[in-house]
Design a protein around this motif. Structure first.
Motif, PDB file in Angstrom:
ATOM      1  N   LEU A   1       0.834  -1.210   0.000  1.00 14.41           N
ATOM      2  CA  LEU A   1       0.000   0.000   0.000  1.00 14.41           C
ATOM      3  C   LEU A   1       0.866   1.256   0.000  1.00 14.41           C
ATOM      4  CD1 LEU A   1      -2.952  -0.754   2.436  1.00 14.41           C
ATOM      5  CD2 LEU A   1      -3.041  -0.255  -0.002  1.00 14.41           C
ATOM      6  N   ILE A   2       1.904   1.245   0.831  1.00 15.31           N
ATOM      7  CA  ILE A   2       2.780   2.416   0.904  1.00 15.31           C
ATOM      8  C   ILE A   2       3.402   2.687  -0.471  1.00 15.31           C
ATOM      9  CG2 ILE A   2       4.953   3.272   1.844  1.00 15.31           C
ATOM     10  CD1 ILE A   2       4.246   1.833   4.435  1.00 15.31           C
ATOM     11  N   THR A   3       3.935   1.626  -1.059  1.00 17.44           N
ATOM     12  CA  THR A   3       4.546   1.778  -2.376  1.00 17.44           C
ATOM     13  C   THR A   3       3.543   2.337  -3.367  1.00 17.44           C
ATOM     14  OG1 THR A   3       5.635  -0.270  -1.808  1.00 17.44           O
ATOM     15  CG2 THR A   3       6.006   0.566  -4.013  1.00 17.44           C
ATOM     16  N   PHE A   4       2.364   1.727  -3.390  1.00 16.09           N
ATOM     17  CA  PHE A   4       1.345   2.139  -4.341  1.00 16.09           C
ATOM     18  C   PHE A   4       0.976   3.603  -4.131  1.00 16.09           C
ATOM     19  CE2 PHE A   4      -3.213   2.839  -5.005  1.00 16.09           C
ATOM     20  CZ  PHE A   4      -3.261   2.667  -6.368  1.00 16.09           C
ATOM     21  N   PHE A   5       0.782   3.992  -2.882  1.00 14.15           N
ATOM     22  CA  PHE A   5       0.341   5.340  -2.572  1.00 14.15           C
ATOM     23  C   PHE A   5       1.380   6.382  -3.000  1.00 14.15           C
ATOM     24  CE2 PHE A   5       0.054   8.896   0.459  1.00 14.15           C
ATOM     25  CZ  PHE A   5      -1.207   9.342   0.141  1.00 14.15           C
ATOM     26  N   ILE A   6       2.638   6.103  -2.628  1.00 13.57           N
ATOM     27  CA  ILE A   6       3.694   7.052  -2.991  1.00 13.57           C
ATOM     28  C   ILE A   6       3.770   7.224  -4.499  1.00 13.57           C
ATOM     29  CG2 ILE A   6       6.185   7.449  -3.005  1.00 13.57           C
ATOM     30  CD1 ILE A   6       6.370   6.146  -0.331  1.00 13.57           C
ATOM     31  N   PHE A   7       3.715   6.101  -5.208  1.00 11.74           N
ATOM     32  CA  PHE A   7       3.856   6.194  -6.658  1.00 11.74           C
ATOM     33  C   PHE A   7       2.633   6.835  -7.288  1.00 11.74           C
ATOM     34  CE2 PHE A   7       7.444   3.642  -5.804  1.00 11.74           C
ATOM     35  CZ  PHE A   7       8.302   3.819  -6.865  1.00 11.74           C
ATOM     36  N   ARG A   8       1.441   6.589  -6.719  1.00 20.87           N
ATOM     37  CA  ARG A   8       0.254   7.201  -7.295  1.00 20.87           C
ATOM     38  C   ARG A   8       0.310   8.708  -7.127  1.00 20.87           C
ATOM     39  NH1 ARG A   8      -5.403   6.921  -4.492  1.00 20.87           N
ATOM     40  NH2 ARG A   8      -4.328   8.668  -3.488  1.00 20.87           N
ATOM     41  N   GLU A   9       0.663   9.160  -5.924  1.00 19.12           N
ATOM     42  CA  GLU A   9       0.695  10.603  -5.675  1.00 19.12           C
ATOM     43  C   GLU A   9       1.803  11.274  -6.478  1.00 19.12           C
ATOM     44  OE1 GLU A   9      -1.531  12.404  -3.653  1.00 19.12           O
ATOM     45  OE2 GLU A   9      -2.514  10.468  -3.920  1.00 19.12           O
ATOM     46  N   GLY A  10       2.893  10.575  -6.648  1.00 23.73           N
ATOM     47  CA  GLY A  10       4.017  11.200  -7.332  1.00 23.73           C
ATOM     48  C   GLY A  10       3.891  11.175  -8.835  1.00 23.73           C
ATOM     49  N   SER A  11       3.124  10.201  -9.346  1.00 26.53           N
ATOM     50  CA  SER A  11       3.163   9.940 -10.787  1.00 26.53           C
ATOM     51  C   SER A  11       2.713  11.136 -11.620  1.00 26.53           C
ATOM     52  CB  SER A  11       2.309   8.725 -11.113  1.00 26.53           C
ATOM     53  OG  SER A  11       0.977   8.998 -10.719  1.00 26.53           O
ATOM     54  N   GLY A  12       1.754  11.921 -11.102  1.00 27.98           N
ATOM     55  CA  GLY A  12       1.234  13.032 -11.902  1.00 27.98           C
ATOM     56  C   GLY A  12       2.212  14.178 -12.061  1.00 27.98           C
ATOM     57  N   PHE A  13       3.300  14.126 -11.308  1.00 23.67           N
ATOM     58  CA  PHE A  13       4.185  15.288 -11.273  1.00 23.67           C
ATOM     59  C   PHE A  13       4.747  15.652 -12.632  1.00 23.67           C
ATOM     60  CE2 PHE A  13       8.628  16.671 -11.219  1.00 23.67           C
ATOM     61  CZ  PHE A  13       8.462  17.931 -10.711  1.00 23.67           C
ATOM     62  N   PHE A  14       5.201  14.625 -13.346  1.00 23.74           N
ATOM     63  CA  PHE A  14       5.928  14.951 -14.577  1.00 23.74           C
ATOM     64  C   PHE A  14       5.020  15.605 -15.615  1.00 23.74           C
ATOM     65  CE2 PHE A  14       8.636  11.787 -12.540  1.00 23.74           C
ATOM     66  CZ  PHE A  14       9.804  12.534 -12.472  1.00 23.74           C
ATOM     67  N   ASN A  15       3.748  15.156 -15.655  1.00 28.87           N
ATOM     68  CA  ASN A  15       2.823  15.823 -16.568  1.00 28.87           C
ATOM     69  C   ASN A  15       2.596  17.275 -16.169  1.00 28.87           C
ATOM     70  OD1 ASN A  15       2.049  14.177 -18.717  1.00 28.87           O
ATOM     71  ND2 ASN A  15       0.918  12.847 -17.303  1.00 28.87           N
ATOM     72  N   GLN A  16       2.426  17.482 -14.877  1.00 30.56           N
ATOM     73  CA  GLN A  16       2.194  18.850 -14.416  1.00 30.56           C
ATOM     74  C   GLN A  16       3.419  19.728 -14.672  1.00 30.56           C
ATOM     75  OE1 GLN A  16       0.894  18.898 -10.374  1.00 30.56           O
ATOM     76  NE2 GLN A  16      -1.159  18.188 -10.881  1.00 30.56           N
ATOM     77  N   ASN A  17       4.592  19.135 -14.458  1.00 30.25           N
ATOM     78  CA  ASN A  17       5.809  19.910 -14.687  1.00 30.25           C
ATOM     79  C   ASN A  17       5.959  20.245 -16.165  1.00 30.25           C
ATOM     80  OD1 ASN A  17       8.081  21.193 -13.711  1.00 30.25           O
ATOM     81  ND2 ASN A  17       9.408  19.437 -14.133  1.00 30.25           N
ATOM     82  N   TRP A  18       5.501  19.306 -16.970  1.00 31.33           N
ATOM     83  CA  TRP A  18       5.522  19.526 -18.419  1.00 31.33           C
ATOM     84  C   TRP A  18       4.680  20.752 -18.760  1.00 31.33           C
ATOM     85  CZ3 TRP A  18       3.216  15.703 -22.547  1.00 31.33           C
ATOM     86  CH2 TRP A  18       3.806  15.979 -23.798  1.00 31.33           C
ATOM     87  N   ALA A  19       3.444  20.781 -18.240  1.00 35.44           N
ATOM     88  CA  ALA A  19       2.553  21.917 -18.485  1.00 35.44           C
ATOM     89  C   ALA A  19       3.169  23.203 -17.943  1.00 35.44           C
ATOM     90  CB  ALA A  19       1.206  21.648 -17.827  1.00 35.44           C
ATOM     91  N   ASN A  20       3.806  23.062 -16.798  1.00 34.28           N
ATOM     92  CA  ASN A  20       4.460  24.202 -16.155  1.00 34.28           C
ATOM     93  C   ASN A  20       5.525  24.797 -17.071  1.00 34.28           C
ATOM     94  OD1 ASN A  20       5.686  25.897 -14.233  1.00 34.28           O
ATOM     95  ND2 ASN A  20       6.932  24.227 -13.419  1.00 34.28           N
ATOM     96  N   LEU A  21       6.319  23.894 -17.676  1.00 31.20           N
ATOM     97  CA  LEU A  21       7.383  24.374 -18.559  1.00 31.20           C
ATOM     98  C   LEU A  21       6.815  24.914 -19.868  1.00 31.20           C
ATOM     99  CD1 LEU A  21       9.993  21.540 -17.985  1.00 31.20           C
ATOM    100  CD2 LEU A  21      10.085  23.891 -17.150  1.00 31.20           C
ATOM    101  N   GLU A  22       5.732  24.284 -20.297  1.00 31.68           N
ATOM    102  CA  GLU A  22       5.067  24.726 -21.523  1.00 31.68           C
ATOM    103  C   GLU A  22       4.593  26.183 -21.375  1.00 31.68           C
ATOM    104  OE1 GLU A  22       3.622  23.426 -25.386  1.00 31.68           O
ATOM    105  OE2 GLU A  22       4.769  22.328 -23.893  1.00 31.68           O
ATOM    106  N   LEU A  23       3.979  26.437 -20.217  1.00 28.27           N
ATOM    107  CA  LEU A  23       3.471  27.785 -19.962  1.00 28.27           C
ATOM    108  C   LEU A  23       4.634  28.775 -19.839  1.00 28.27           C
ATOM    109  CD1 LEU A  23       1.029  29.557 -19.419  1.00 28.27           C
ATOM    110  CD2 LEU A  23       1.220  28.995 -16.993  1.00 28.27           C
ATOM    111  N   TYR A  24       5.727  28.293 -19.257  1.00 25.01           N
ATOM    112  CA  TYR A  24       6.927  29.118 -19.098  1.00 25.01           C
ATOM    113  C   TYR A  24       7.379  29.633 -20.454  1.00 25.01           C
ATOM    114  CZ  TYR A  24      11.948  29.927 -18.097  1.00 25.01           C
ATOM    115  OH  TYR A  24      13.207  30.441 -17.981  1.00 25.01           O
ATOM    116  N   ARG A  25       7.271  28.760 -21.438  1.00 18.58           N
ATOM    117  CA  ARG A  25       7.691  29.180 -22.774  1.00 18.58           C
ATOM    118  C   ARG A  25       6.624  30.037 -23.444  1.00 18.58           C
ATOM    119  NH1 ARG A  25      10.397  24.969 -26.659  1.00 18.58           N
ATOM    120  NH2 ARG A  25      12.124  25.616 -25.343  1.00 18.58           N
ATOM    121  N   LYS A  26       5.392  29.567 -23.392  1.00 15.84           N
ATOM    122  CA  LYS A  26       4.320  30.265 -24.127  1.00 15.84           C
ATOM    123  C   LYS A  26       4.105  31.668 -23.614  1.00 15.84           C
ATOM    124  CE  LYS A  26       1.111  26.667 -25.630  1.00 15.84           C
ATOM    125  NZ  LYS A  26      -0.105  26.085 -25.056  1.00 15.84           N
TER     126      LYS A  26
END
Lengths: 278, 531
Positions: free
Chosen positions: B44-69
């Motif tokens: 459960l711990i493993t699953f939870f950590i990975f679930r919460e963390g997994s969305g980060f890279f997409n959000q960071n992607w959008a973050n960088l996209e906006l930085y450029r746009k």
């Protein structure tokens, strides 16, 4: 298998029945043990042991478990120093007239001259070559040619050369039990000791390996003085010249091996060697 | 006479059943259940950590996209240019401080006189500082503009999200009532694109200004060493001006429509050198400063704890008498019972101060980084962490030594070895893999330790300046564990910052996993080698 060693030409005629040995000397005494009491803390293990071990002969210590024979053996190279609270309380042990328990004795030097082979074969987790050169390297020897020579001589001396000469640099732990024990003997003779102590060297070996080690003991006594502790009376009879029988920390009888087995002077000895107790 | 209703050979069980299970089966189920719970919790711990963390890279992607746009990337080129200039001004200021020190300490001048002597130098500095003015104005204007564009874009995103949520619960009317301002980035960024020709002029003017300053007669400096520094300054300025065409080209090539590759979202985390959150300009989630901090603190800790722990283990196992063993072992093991927050408190109150006082001794001035500028730094935290690692390393190394068969030791002694020779040539090599795994687990223990580093590492989120060599270890750092403990309480759940912390957690989790795996592998090999 050879006939019992006692049949050798050096065998003396008479065997005294008293604990104190007064055997005819055919070779000079090398180890002189006088009135030794030894204790592990409060537990007394040896009582008033007196015996003389002659040079270039095989002397066997026999007796039932706990009789003190291994303890006495370990007194001879002071291996008992490693045990807390163990000490010689009385008496003296002299090798070549030097009391090895004198405070100014260098234990390291003593152990170089009094080698030891243990009950369970204990090669180091190193290669065969390194096992044998260990003792010499400790003394600072690093000449490759000299080391090579000692390795070959020791392995030949321990009748192991032909079996391992092609794999000197593989682990000593990869050998069979009997080979490991002979490796330990080779390791002991590599430092050229005068005396080799053997603490039940064959108790963990099968009969064939035992036979090889006993044969080896026979050859080694040409050069070394050997003291062997054994549980196996046939072994004592086969390969020793003199035999000391211990019981409950006391030396009961010490005489020519033939005498001990054929014509023991003490009823306890007779009972033991004939298998009635022990 | 015996009764004969019992069979003479009564060996069949009389079973009492509970819920259809025999007592044996109940016991088995109880213990099996406990073991199962442990496995499930880990899962459960493993699953939870990975679930919460997994969305980060997409959000960071959008973050960088906006930085450029939104054009922030464009302005950052200019900002960088301005900052580099500021760094040069700092260099001059540093030179001034050294000169004043020389005048007052070596020549016994009063401060006022020294300042008077430096008037020519100050004029020189001011001229140099003023040269940046045209650029600075442009940066401020453009910066304000793109900031506004970004804010508007963020507001639009929020509204869209709100609308989606309303639609999802079927509130169509309310959803339609939300005003959404579509942002046409192309149009919004016109001022930036139009700035390019003007920038070339500004740059030319700026460069000319700098060169004018350089061409001035050198201000008078008292020693050759200081004069050499001024000469070096001029070289630095020359290099700085040479960079101008590259910046111009970067701005010309800049295209807001060019998509940001996803790999950038990952790499800006994995190798990004900035961890900057809740900033009004742009957030960066680069784990490198934190990772370096953790690593540095652990290195200091291990450098101290390995000799201490292994040395103590060798002493206790091989040399100490029984009474000493009975005293030392519980003492060392007790250290691990001290709550780490108490250790941290000790670190702040005693150790940090002690290190500072110690570092001011003349006799120790050869130590790199001494005297320390900050009381709380990687060294302070590392020294304390060593205390935490010592019991782990000691206990495991002692076990490893204990497992070396006594027969090896006896054989070595019987061949005439001294104690030291026996320890170094037989015992240590035989126990080596066990000792290595002890060190690894000690490393795992310190890299996961939180409270001590949070309290004592100084918590400055920056990669220490490694050009100073070992002195870097006396700089404050922040750590992966510390950042999670510090920031997790104040982040918006589900936001990019929240997820970034989970990714840091994932990283720690993976490190711990790898360390434990390696330690186990090494110990396994060790068992085989002993035979």
């Amino acid at each position: 298998m050879d006939s019992p060693a006692s049949s050798s030409s050096t065998a003396p005629g008479v065997a005294p029945a008293v604990p104190q040995s007064s055997r005819t000397e055919t070779t000079p005494t090398l180890i002189d043990i006088q009135n030794v009491d030894f204790a592990y803390g409060d537990t007394k293990a040896l009582h008033d042991i007196t015996l003389q071990i002659p040079e270039k002969r095989v002397t066997a210590f026999i007796g039932p478990s706990g009789c003190g024979k291994s303890t006495l053996l370990r007194c001879l190279n002071r291996m008992n120093d490693l045990i807390d609270g163990a000490k010689v309380e009385r008496g003296s042990i002299k090798i070549r007239d030097i009391d090895i328990y004198r405070p100014d004795v260098d234990v390291i030097e003593l152990r170089k001259r009094v080698g030891m082979v243990f009950q369970k074969s204990n090669p180091f987790p190193k290669s065969i070559y390194e096992n044998i050169t260990y003792g010499l390297r400790l003394q600072g020897e690093s000449n490759k040619a000299r080391l090579d020579e000692v390795v070959e001589r020791s392995l030949r001396g321990a009748a192991l050369w032909d079996e391992v000469k092609d794999r000197l640099h593989t682990s000593g732990l990869g050998l069979s039990g009997g080979q490991q024990q002979r490796l330990c003997i080779a390791r002991a003779i590599a430092v050229a000791p005068e005396i080799i102590l053997m603490d039940e060297p064959c108790s963990a070996l099968d009969p064939i390996a035992t036979a090889k080690v006993e044969e080896l003991i026979h050859e080694l006594k040409e050069k070394f003085t050997i003291v062997i502790v054994t549980h196996n009376m046939q072994q004592a009879a086969r390969c020793s010249d003199g035999t000391a029988f211990f019981y409950l920390g006391k030396l009961i009888e010490y005489a020519e091996t033939q005498t001990i087995f054929m014509n023991p002077g003490n009823p306890q000895t007779e009972a033991y060697v004939s298998g009635r107790f022990g | 006479m015996d009764k004969l209703d019992r069979p003479p050979f009564a060996i069949t069980k009389t079973r009492t059943r509970f819920l259809g299970l025999t007592l044996d089966e109940c016991v088995q189920a109880f213990f099996g259940g406990n073991a199962f719970v442990a496995v499930v919790v880990l899962g459960l711990i493993t699953f939870f950590i990975f679930r919460e963390g997994s969305g980060f890279f997409n959000q960071n992607w959008a973050n960088l996209e906006l930085y450029r746009k939104a054009g922030l990337e464009f302005v950052d080129h200019l900002k960088q240019q301005e900052e580099d200039h500021t760094a040069l001004i700092r260099y001059l200021f540093d030179l001034r401080v050294r000169t004043v020190k020389h005048y007052t300490d070596e020549e016994g001048m009063s401060l006022a006189n020294a300042n008077k002597r430096l008037m020519a130098f100050d004029d020189y500095s001011y001229d140099f500082g003023d040269a940046v003015e045209p650029l600075r104005g442009a940066v401020m204007d453009l910066g304000d503009w793109v900031s506004m564009v970004k804010t508007r874009a963020l507001v639009t995103e929020d509204r869209l999200e709100e609308q989606r949520q309303l639609l999802a619960v079927g509130k169509v009317d309310e959803a339609a009532a939300i005003k959404i301002e579509e942002i046409d980035f192309g149009a919004e960024l016109q001022p930036l694109l139009a700035f390019r020709p003007a920038y070339a002029e500004i740059n030319a003017e700026f460069a000319a200004g700098l060169l004018r300053v350089l061409a001035l007669p050198d201000p008078d400096l008292p020693t050759p060493e200081l004069q050499a520094r001024l000469a070096k300054f001029k070289v630095l300025v020359g290099g700085y001006i040479e960079e101008f065409p590259r910046i111009e080209k970067a701005l010309l090539d800049w295209d807001y429509t060019k998509p940001v590759p996803f790999a950038k979202a990952v790499s800006s985390f994995a190798v990004g050198g900035r961890w900057l959150t809740a900033s009004f300009w742009q957030d960066w989630y680069g784990v490198v400063p934190l990772f370096t901090g953790s690593l540095m603190v652990s290195m200091v800790a291990l450098a101290i704890a390995v000799p201490l722990g292994v040395g103590a283990a060798i002493y206790v196992n091989q040399l100490a008498g029984e009474r000493e063993q009975r005293f030392i072992k519980p003492c060392i093991e007790f250290i691990s019972a001290i709550p780490s927050v108490v250790l941290g408190f000790f670190g702040i109150a005693v150790l940090g101060q002690a290190i500072r006082v110690l570092s001011q001794w003349e006799a120790l001035s050869w130590v790199p980084g001494f005297p320390v500028a900050e009381r709380l730094n990687a060294l302070t935290a590392g020294v304390l962490l060593a205390l935490i690692a010592v019991p782990t390393i000691f206990t495991l190394a002692e076990d490893a030594l204990q497992n070396v068969p006594r027969a090896f030791k006896e054989a070595s002694f019987a061949l005439g070895a001294t104690r030291l020779q026996t320890i170094l040539r037989i015992i240590m090599p035989a126990a080596l893999s066990g000792i290595i795994s002890a060190v690894l687990l000690g490393f795992g223990r310190v890299i996961g330790e939180t409270m001590v580093v949070l309290l004592c590492a100084g918590n400055r989120i920056a990669i220490p300046d490694f050009t100073t060599g070992f002195a870097a270890f006396t700089q404050p750092v922040h750590t992966m564990t510390g950042i999670i403990a510090q920031e997790m309480g104040e982040v918006v759940q589900g936001g990019i910052h929240y997820r970034s912390l989970f990714v840091v957690g994932m990283l720690l989790f993976v490190i711990a996993l790898v360390i434990n795996y390696l330690a186990q592998k090494i110990v396994q090999r060790y068992r085989i080698s002993i035979g």
